[in-house]
Design a protein around this motif. Sequence first.
Motif, PDB file in Angstrom:
ATOM      1  N   LEU A   1       0.814  -1.106  -0.082  1.00 35.96           N
ATOM      2  CA  LEU A   1       0.029   0.072  -0.030  1.00 35.96           C
ATOM      3  C   LEU A   1       0.734   1.148   0.042  1.00 35.96           C
ATOM      4  N   TRP A   2       1.857   1.282   0.959  1.00 34.21           N
ATOM      5  CA  TRP A   2       2.676   2.339   1.055  1.00 34.21           C
ATOM      6  C   TRP A   2       3.389   2.555  -0.441  1.00 34.21           C
ATOM      7  N   PHE A   3       3.986   1.522  -1.175  1.00 35.98           N
ATOM      8  CA  PHE A   3       4.430   1.876  -2.266  1.00 35.98           C
ATOM      9  C   PHE A   3       3.623   2.376  -3.473  1.00 35.98           C
ATOM     10  N   ILE A   4       2.254   2.086  -3.557  1.00 39.11           N
ATOM     11  CA  ILE A   4       1.429   2.675  -4.319  1.00 39.11           C
ATOM     12  C   ILE A   4       1.145   3.964  -4.090  1.00 39.11           C
ATOM     13  N   LEU A   5       0.810   4.333  -2.848  1.00 38.00           N
ATOM     14  CA  LEU A   5       0.691   5.703  -2.331  1.00 38.00           C
ATOM     15  C   LEU A   5       1.617   6.763  -2.725  1.00 38.00           C
ATOM     16  N   VAL A   6       2.918   6.269  -2.297  1.00 42.58           N
ATOM     17  CA  VAL A   6       4.203   6.954  -2.489  1.00 42.58           C
ATOM     18  C   VAL A   6       4.442   7.371  -4.015  1.00 42.58           C
ATOM     19  N   MET A   7       4.194   6.422  -4.960  1.00 40.48           N
ATOM     20  CA  MET A   7       4.348   6.568  -6.323  1.00 40.48           C
ATOM     21  C   MET A   7       3.579   7.643  -6.687  1.00 40.48           C
ATOM     22  N   ILE A   8       2.152   7.672  -6.225  1.00 40.53           N
ATOM     23  CA  ILE A   8       1.313   8.729  -6.552  1.00 40.53           C
ATOM     24  C   ILE A   8       1.909   9.960  -6.104  1.00 40.53           C
ATOM     25  N   LYS A   9       2.441  10.117  -5.004  1.00 36.09           N
ATOM     26  CA  LYS A   9       3.118  11.319  -4.302  1.00 36.09           C
ATOM     27  C   LYS A   9       4.602  11.715  -5.124  1.00 36.09           C
ATOM     28  N   MET A  10       5.142  10.700  -5.590  1.00 36.91           N
ATOM     29  CA  MET A  10       6.257  10.983  -6.283  1.00 36.91           C
ATOM     30  C   MET A  10       5.921  11.635  -7.723  1.00 36.91           C
ATOM     31  N   VAL A  11       5.090  11.427  -8.384  1.00 37.73           N
ATOM     32  CA  VAL A  11       4.539  12.003  -9.446  1.00 37.73           C
ATOM     33  C   VAL A  11       4.347  13.566  -9.345  1.00 37.73           C
ATOM     34  N   SER A  12       3.623  13.942  -8.037  1.00 38.84           N
ATOM     35  CA  SER A  12       3.314  15.191  -7.746  1.00 38.84           C
ATOM     36  C   SER A  12       4.879  15.903  -7.595  1.00 38.84           C
ATOM     37  N   PHE A  13       5.718  15.175  -6.963  1.00 39.85           N
ATOM     38  CA  PHE A  13       7.213  15.955  -6.863  1.00 39.85           C
ATOM     39  C   PHE A  13       7.706  16.096  -8.264  1.00 39.85           C
ATOM     40  N   LEU A  14       7.415  15.230  -9.289  1.00 36.88           N
ATOM     41  CA  LEU A  14       8.151  15.379 -10.654  1.00 36.88           C
ATOM     42  C   LEU A  14       7.432  16.597 -11.481  1.00 36.88           C
ATOM     43  N   ILE A  15       5.999  16.561 -10.940  1.00 36.92           N
ATOM     44  CA  ILE A  15       5.344  17.638 -11.525  1.00 36.92           C
ATOM     45  C   ILE A  15       5.616  19.267 -11.176  1.00 36.92           C
ATOM     46  N   ALA A  16       5.810  19.189  -9.825  1.00 34.39           N
ATOM     47  CA  ALA A  16       5.974  20.332  -9.012  1.00 34.39           C
ATOM     48  C   ALA A  16       7.525  20.972  -9.292  1.00 34.39           C
ATOM     49  N   ASP A  17       8.524  19.902  -9.863  1.00 36.06           N
ATOM     50  CA  ASP A  17       9.871  20.091 -10.119  1.00 36.06           C
ATOM     51  C   ASP A  17      10.664  20.327  -8.810  1.00 36.06           C
ATOM     52  N   ILE A  18      10.123  19.418  -7.579  1.00 30.17           N
ATOM     53  CA  ILE A  18      10.983  19.428  -6.598  1.00 30.17           C
ATOM     54  C   ILE A  18      12.082  18.778  -6.554  1.00 30.17           C
ATOM     55  N   ASP A  19      13.145  18.999  -5.929  1.00 32.70           N
ATOM     56  CA  ASP A  19      14.693  18.414  -6.118  1.00 32.70           C
ATOM     57  C   ASP A  19      14.467  17.147  -5.357  1.00 32.70           C
ATOM     58  N   LEU A  20      14.636  15.917  -5.937  1.00 32.10           N
ATOM     59  CA  LEU A  20      14.734  14.748  -5.376  1.00 32.10           C
ATOM     60  C   LEU A  20      15.705  14.484  -4.498  1.00 32.10           C
ATOM     61  N   GLN A  21      16.684  15.274  -4.369  1.00 24.85           N
ATOM     62  CA  GLN A  21      18.115  14.862  -3.532  1.00 24.85           C
ATOM     63  C   GLN A  21      18.788  13.583  -3.801  1.00 24.85           C
ATOM     64  N   LEU A  22      18.694  13.347  -5.312  1.00 24.92           N
ATOM     65  CA  LEU A  22      19.217  11.878  -5.501  1.00 24.92           C
ATOM     66  C   LEU A  22      20.520  11.732  -5.391  1.00 24.92           C
ATOM     67  N   ILE A  23      21.333  12.858  -5.154  1.00 28.86           N
ATOM     68  CA  ILE A  23      22.925  12.518  -4.853  1.00 28.86           C
ATOM     69  C   ILE A  23      23.110  12.239  -3.435  1.00 28.86           C
ATOM     70  N   HIS A  24      22.219  12.678  -2.579  1.00 26.89           N
ATOM     71  CA  HIS A  24      22.222  12.219  -0.965  1.00 26.89           C
ATOM     72  C   HIS A  24      21.817  10.834  -0.708  1.00 26.89           C
ATOM     73  N   GLN A  25      21.151  10.273  -1.836  1.00 32.95           N
ATOM     74  CA  GLN A  25      20.655   8.819  -1.663  1.00 32.95           C
ATOM     75  C   GLN A  25      22.062   7.878  -1.476  1.00 32.95           C
ATOM     76  N   LEU A  26      22.925   8.431  -2.069  1.00 28.72           N
ATOM     77  CA  LEU A  26      24.321   7.536  -2.115  1.00 28.72           C
ATOM     78  C   LEU A  26      24.854   7.254  -0.587  1.00 28.72           C
ATOM     79  N   TRP A  27      24.502   8.173   0.346  1.00 27.53           N
ATOM     80  CA  TRP A  27      25.019   7.940   1.667  1.00 27.53           C
ATOM     81  C   TRP A  27      23.680   7.800   2.543  1.00 27.53           C
TER      82      TRP A  27
END
Length: 268
Positions: free
Chosen positions: A193-219
């Motif tokens: 359930l969390w996976f499905i709900l968060v996928m929807i949330k991630m789409v909103s982040f992409l639409i709003a052009d929010i920085d996903l902080q991908l570089i900081h996922q490395l640590w």
Amino acid sequence: MENLFWWQYALIGAIFIWSGFVRSGLGFGGAVLALPFLLLVKNDPLLFLPIISIHLLVFSSWIAWQGSRTTKQQAKLAAERGETSQEAQGNIAWGYLKKALSIMIIPKLIGVFGLLTLPGNIVTGVIFVIVAVFAVSYILNKPFYTNNKFLDTIFLMLGGYVSGTSLIGAPLIVSVFATKVPRHQLRDTLFVLWFILVMIKMVSFLIADIDLQLIHQLWLLPCALLGHVFGQKLHNRIQKAETPVFFQFVGWALLIVCGFGLYSTFML
């Protein structure tokens, strides 16, 4: 996050270890129990919510896959011994999951796009108070069963809406799922359930052009992984507990989540 001090990075790493521990051990509460501490380090929710969302996507899919593999192995061993095993039902309650999603999806989308004018802190506060009542009933070994489809629907709709506006709708959703889904399926069902709900949330982040902080996922992903390993041990102990102990543990966890949630909502 590029302009933080070293001690802020250290605290953020420690908090994500804690988040991974809670998420893996309980199946919920990783965001609510981590976000108040993160906001004390840097008061910017949009800085951390994308990171938490990505962690949820990674670990929810991993845990659900692990649960499926373990359940199949246990069911196979039981079948070879000629025994009937609850694992034969699988690790995910797909029937109730689909039903709950059909109820939550529209409020979720409304929350994501912010179409309601009711202040978010008011909605969140009401939800945490309701969940606290559920939690106390579990702690007293008198779990609250509504036996009322209307109330269940309201709770799931509220949880879906708040999960759309933020990532803290889990407590109310769990309070319903805990009485509807068999305990051996609860955590993995919640993670799907969390996976499905968060996928929807991630789409909103992409639409709003929010920085996903991908570089900081490395640590930060390794930090969350460390917490995940210890949380898995906690989960194994919870699963072996008797049913009253299991509900009491869930109750205390929900109550703590509510306390932190109310603090982060009205104090930060």
